[in-house]
Design a protein around this motif. Structure first.
Motif, PDB file in Angstrom:
ATOM      1  N   TRP A 129      46.735  44.089  49.049  1.00  0.00           N
ATOM      2  CA  TRP A 129      46.719  43.821  47.618  1.00  0.00           C
ATOM      3  C   TRP A 129      45.279  43.682  47.130  1.00  0.00           C
ATOM      4  O   TRP A 129      44.417  43.227  47.867  1.00  0.00           O
ATOM      5  N   ARG A 130      45.047  44.042  45.893  1.00  0.00           N
ATOM      6  CA  ARG A 130      43.795  43.715  45.232  1.00  0.00           C
ATOM      7  C   ARG A 130      44.096  42.528  44.325  1.00  0.00           C
ATOM      8  O   ARG A 130      45.012  42.583  43.504  1.00  0.00           O
ATOM      9  N   ILE A 131      43.349  41.471  44.499  1.00  0.00           N
ATOM     10  CA  ILE A 131      43.579  40.257  43.731  1.00  0.00           C
ATOM     11  C   ILE A 131      42.377  40.023  42.819  1.00  0.00           C
ATOM     12  O   ILE A 131      41.235  40.248  43.219  1.00  0.00           O
ATOM     13  N   THR A 132      42.658  39.598  41.599  1.00  0.00           N
ATOM     14  CA  THR A 132      41.587  39.175  40.689  1.00  0.00           C
ATOM     15  C   THR A 132      41.913  37.773  40.205  1.00  0.00           C
ATOM     16  O   THR A 132      43.062  37.456  39.896  1.00  0.00           O
ATOM     17  N   ILE A 133      40.878  36.934  40.168  1.00  0.00           N
ATOM     18  CA  ILE A 133      41.008  35.563  39.696  1.00  0.00           C
ATOM     19  C   ILE A 133      40.011  35.385  38.564  1.00  0.00           C
ATOM     20  O   ILE A 133      38.828  35.720  38.712  1.00  0.00           O
ATOM     21  N   SER A 134      40.471  34.861  37.445  1.00  0.00           N
ATOM     22  CA  SER A 134      39.591  34.592  36.311  1.00  0.00           C
ATOM     23  C   SER A 134      40.069  33.324  35.609  1.00  0.00           C
ATOM     24  O   SER A 134      41.226  32.943  35.728  1.00  0.00           O
ATOM     25  N   PRO A 135      39.166  32.647  34.869  1.00  0.00           N
ATOM     26  CA  PRO A 135      39.580  31.433  34.163  1.00  0.00           C
ATOM     27  C   PRO A 135      40.313  31.797  32.872  1.00  0.00           C
ATOM     28  O   PRO A 135      40.361  32.964  32.458  1.00  0.00           O
ATOM     29  N   PHE A 136      40.834  30.780  32.214  1.00  0.00           N
ATOM     30  CA  PHE A 136      41.524  30.990  30.949  1.00  0.00           C
ATOM     31  C   PHE A 136      40.594  31.627  29.918  1.00  0.00           C
ATOM     32  O   PHE A 136      41.000  32.496  29.155  1.00  0.00           O
ATOM     33  N   GLU A 137      39.318  31.221  29.913  1.00  0.00           N
ATOM     34  CA  GLU A 137      38.351  31.745  28.946  1.00  0.00           C
ATOM     35  C   GLU A 137      37.933  33.175  29.270  1.00  0.00           C
ATOM     36  O   GLU A 137      37.351  33.852  28.433  1.00  0.00           O
ATOM     37  N   ASN A 138      38.158  33.614  30.504  1.00  0.00           N
ATOM     38  CA  ASN A 138      37.875  34.970  30.962  1.00  0.00           C
ATOM     39  C   ASN A 138      36.387  35.341  30.889  1.00  0.00           C
ATOM     40  O   ASN A 138      36.040  36.474  30.608  1.00  0.00           O
ATOM     41  N   HIS A 139      35.494  34.393  31.170  1.00  0.00           N
ATOM     42  CA  HIS A 139      34.056  34.689  31.121  1.00  0.00           C
ATOM     43  C   HIS A 139      33.481  35.015  32.500  1.00  0.00           C
ATOM     44  O   HIS A 139      32.337  35.415  32.603  1.00  0.00           O
ATOM     45  N   TRP A 140      34.230  34.843  33.563  1.00  0.00           N
ATOM     46  CA  TRP A 140      33.846  35.288  34.898  1.00  0.00           C
ATOM     47  C   TRP A 140      35.083  35.824  35.596  1.00  0.00           C
ATOM     48  O   TRP A 140      36.208  35.597  35.158  1.00  0.00           O
ATOM     49  N   LYS A 141      34.861  36.527  36.702  1.00  0.00           N
ATOM     50  CA  LYS A 141      35.980  37.120  37.431  1.00  0.00           C
ATOM     51  C   LYS A 141      35.601  37.274  38.894  1.00  0.00           C
ATOM     52  O   LYS A 141      34.460  37.565  39.228  1.00  0.00           O
ATOM     53  N   ILE A 142      36.573  37.054  39.756  1.00  0.00           N
ATOM     54  CA  ILE A 142      36.425  37.308  41.191  1.00  0.00           C
ATOM     55  C   ILE A 142      37.515  38.293  41.578  1.00  0.00           C
ATOM     56  O   ILE A 142      38.665  38.156  41.153  1.00  0.00           O
ATOM     57  N   GLN A 143      37.145  39.289  42.365  1.00  0.00           N
ATOM     58  CA  GLN A 143      38.146  40.233  42.854  1.00  0.00           C
ATOM     59  C   GLN A 143      37.919  40.480  44.333  1.00  0.00           C
ATOM     60  O   GLN A 143      36.810  40.388  44.830  1.00  0.00           O
ATOM     61  N   ASN A 144      39.009  40.753  45.020  1.00  0.00           N
ATOM     62  CA  ASN A 144      38.937  40.949  46.456  1.00  0.00           C
ATOM     63  C   ASN A 144      40.141  41.771  46.888  1.00  0.00           C
ATOM     64  O   ASN A 144      41.169  41.758  46.227  1.00  0.00           O
ATOM     65  N   THR A 145      40.029  42.457  47.998  1.00  0.00           N
ATOM     66  CA  THR A 145      41.153  43.154  48.608  1.00  0.00           C
ATOM     67  C   THR A 145      41.585  42.355  49.825  1.00  0.00           C
ATOM     68  O   THR A 145      40.765  42.056  50.688  1.00  0.00           O
ATOM     69  N   ILE A 146      42.858  41.988  49.844  1.00  0.00           N
ATOM     70  CA  ILE A 146      43.371  41.116  50.902  1.00  0.00           C
ATOM     71  C   ILE A 146      44.658  41.697  51.482  1.00  0.00           C
ATOM     72  O   ILE A 146      45.291  42.549  50.870  1.00  0.00           O
ATOM     73  N   THR A 147      45.019  41.211  52.658  1.00  0.00           N
ATOM     74  CA  THR A 147      46.287  41.559  53.285  1.00  0.00           C
ATOM     75  C   THR A 147      47.120  40.291  53.381  1.00  0.00           C
ATOM     76  O   THR A 147      46.644  39.267  53.876  1.00  0.00           O
ATOM     77  N   LEU A 148      48.332  40.352  52.896  1.00  0.00           N
ATOM     78  CA  LEU A 148      49.213  39.193  52.876  1.00  0.00           C
ATOM     79  C   LEU A 148      50.413  39.448  53.772  1.00  0.00           C
ATOM     80  O   LEU A 148      50.802  40.588  53.962  1.00  0.00           O
ATOM     81  N   PRO A 149      51.047  38.417  54.288  1.00  0.00           N
ATOM     82  CA  PRO A 149      50.776  36.987  54.147  1.00  0.00           C
ATOM     83  C   PRO A 149      49.611  36.535  55.020  1.00  0.00           C
ATOM     84  O   PRO A 149      49.233  37.224  55.965  1.00  0.00           O
ATOM     85  N   GLN A 150      49.052  35.367  54.696  1.00  0.00           N
ATOM     86  CA  GLN A 150      47.934  34.760  55.431  1.00  0.00           C
ATOM     87  C   GLN A 150      48.296  33.317  55.743  1.00  0.00           C
ATOM     88  O   GLN A 150      48.493  32.527  54.829  1.00  0.00           O
ATOM     89  N   SER A 151      48.372  32.959  56.994  1.00  0.00           N
ATOM     90  CA  SER A 151      48.699  31.583  57.347  1.00  0.00           C
ATOM     91  C   SER A 151      47.457  30.689  57.320  1.00  0.00           C
ATOM     92  O   SER A 151      47.573  29.472  57.199  1.00  0.00           O
ATOM     93  N   ASP A 152      46.265  31.279  57.446  1.00  0.00           N
ATOM     94  CA  ASP A 152      45.014  30.531  57.335  1.00  0.00           C
ATOM     95  C   ASP A 152      44.335  30.891  56.019  1.00  0.00           C
ATOM     96  O   ASP A 152      44.547  31.971  55.471  1.00  0.00           O
ATOM     97  N   PHE A 153      43.497  29.979  55.542  1.00  0.00           N
ATOM     98  CA  PHE A 153      42.783  30.255  54.298  1.00  0.00           C
ATOM     99  C   PHE A 153      41.789  31.393  54.503  1.00  0.00           C
ATOM    100  O   PHE A 153      41.087  31.442  55.511  1.00  0.00           O
ATOM    101  N   ILE A 154      41.754  32.311  53.549  1.00  0.00           N
ATOM    102  CA  ILE A 154      40.760  33.380  53.559  1.00  0.00           C
ATOM    103  C   ILE A 154      39.846  33.190  52.350  1.00  0.00           C
ATOM    104  O   ILE A 154      40.257  32.670  51.319  1.00  0.00           O
ATOM    105  N   GLU A 155      38.615  33.604  52.503  1.00  0.00           N
ATOM    106  CA  GLU A 155      37.607  33.396  51.472  1.00  0.00           C
ATOM    107  C   GLU A 155      37.701  34.479  50.401  1.00  0.00           C
ATOM    108  O   GLU A 155      37.793  35.674  50.701  1.00  0.00           O
ATOM    109  N   ILE A 156      37.674  34.058  49.141  1.00  0.00           N
ATOM    110  CA  ILE A 156      37.645  34.973  48.003  1.00  0.00           C
ATOM    111  C   ILE A 156      36.316  34.725  47.287  1.00  0.00           C
ATOM    112  O   ILE A 156      36.122  33.668  46.691  1.00  0.00           O
ATOM    113  N   THR A 157      35.397  35.679  47.378  1.00  0.00           N
ATOM    114  CA  THR A 157      34.062  35.512  46.806  1.00  0.00           C
ATOM    115  C   THR A 157      33.814  36.572  45.743  1.00  0.00           C
ATOM    116  O   THR A 157      34.433  37.640  45.760  1.00  0.00           O
ATOM    117  N   PRO A 158      32.887  36.308  44.831  1.00  0.00           N
ATOM    118  CA  PRO A 158      32.616  37.268  43.753  1.00  0.00           C
ATOM    119  C   PRO A 158      31.716  38.414  44.201  1.00  0.00           C
ATOM    120  O   PRO A 158      30.505  38.374  44.041  1.00  0.00           O
TER     121      PRO A 158
END
Length: 164
Positions: A129-158
């Protein structure tokens, strides 16, 4: 005595080759016109301007030091801030499937008492999956390509997707 042309096997062989090419060509045209590719963009100039805007949002997230960790196990999605110590009231989280647009979905996630964002998903999310995370104000964005499911935390960086 001479046999008629339609009783000669070589005559039919000569006719079948061009006829099969015509049928294949018509079939190709029908398939190309009925199954349009939804990933093709019509207005490339506007799309290019939008890409530049998205890159500036990613650079803004880098400048602010915003990072997250993500985990999905047993259909429970957990996203926790790991970068700067800042609280976010709402996160817009988009999941884009790389090949099947109908599987894309959006989540508006609010923080729990610990500052983590939790959501139980009502459908199975597996694969790339390609995931994007942004705030309600939408002034920044982080996107990453990940494989799910993940039992351990994976890092999502900008980082821009092309830089990976």
């Amino acid at each position: 005595m001479k046999t008629p042309w339609y009783k000669e096997p070589w005559a039919w062989f000569v006719f079948i080759l061009p006829l099969s090419a015509v049928v294949a060509g018509i079939t190709t045209v029908i398939i190309a016109n009925t199954d349009a590719d939804s990933l093709v963009v019509g207005d490339y100039y506007k799309k290019g301007k939008a890409i530049n805007l998205e890159l500036s949002k990613i650079k803004q997230a880098q400048k602010l030091g915003i990072e997250f960790a993500l985990k999905l196990s047993n259909n429970e999605l957990v996203i926790k801030p790991t970068g700067i110590e800042k609280q976010f009231p709402l996160l817009n989280v988009n999941f884009y499937h790389p090949t099947q647009q109908e599987k894309d979905f959006y989540l508006a996630m609010t923080a729990d008492g610990n500052g983590n964002f939790r959501q139980t998903l009502d459908h199975d999310v597996r694969g790339k999956w390609r995931i994007t995370i942004s705030p309600f104000e939408n002034h920044w964005k982080i996107q990453n390509t990940i494989t799910l499911p993940q039992s351990d935390f994976i890092e999502i960086t900008p980082k821009p997707l092309e830089a990976r």
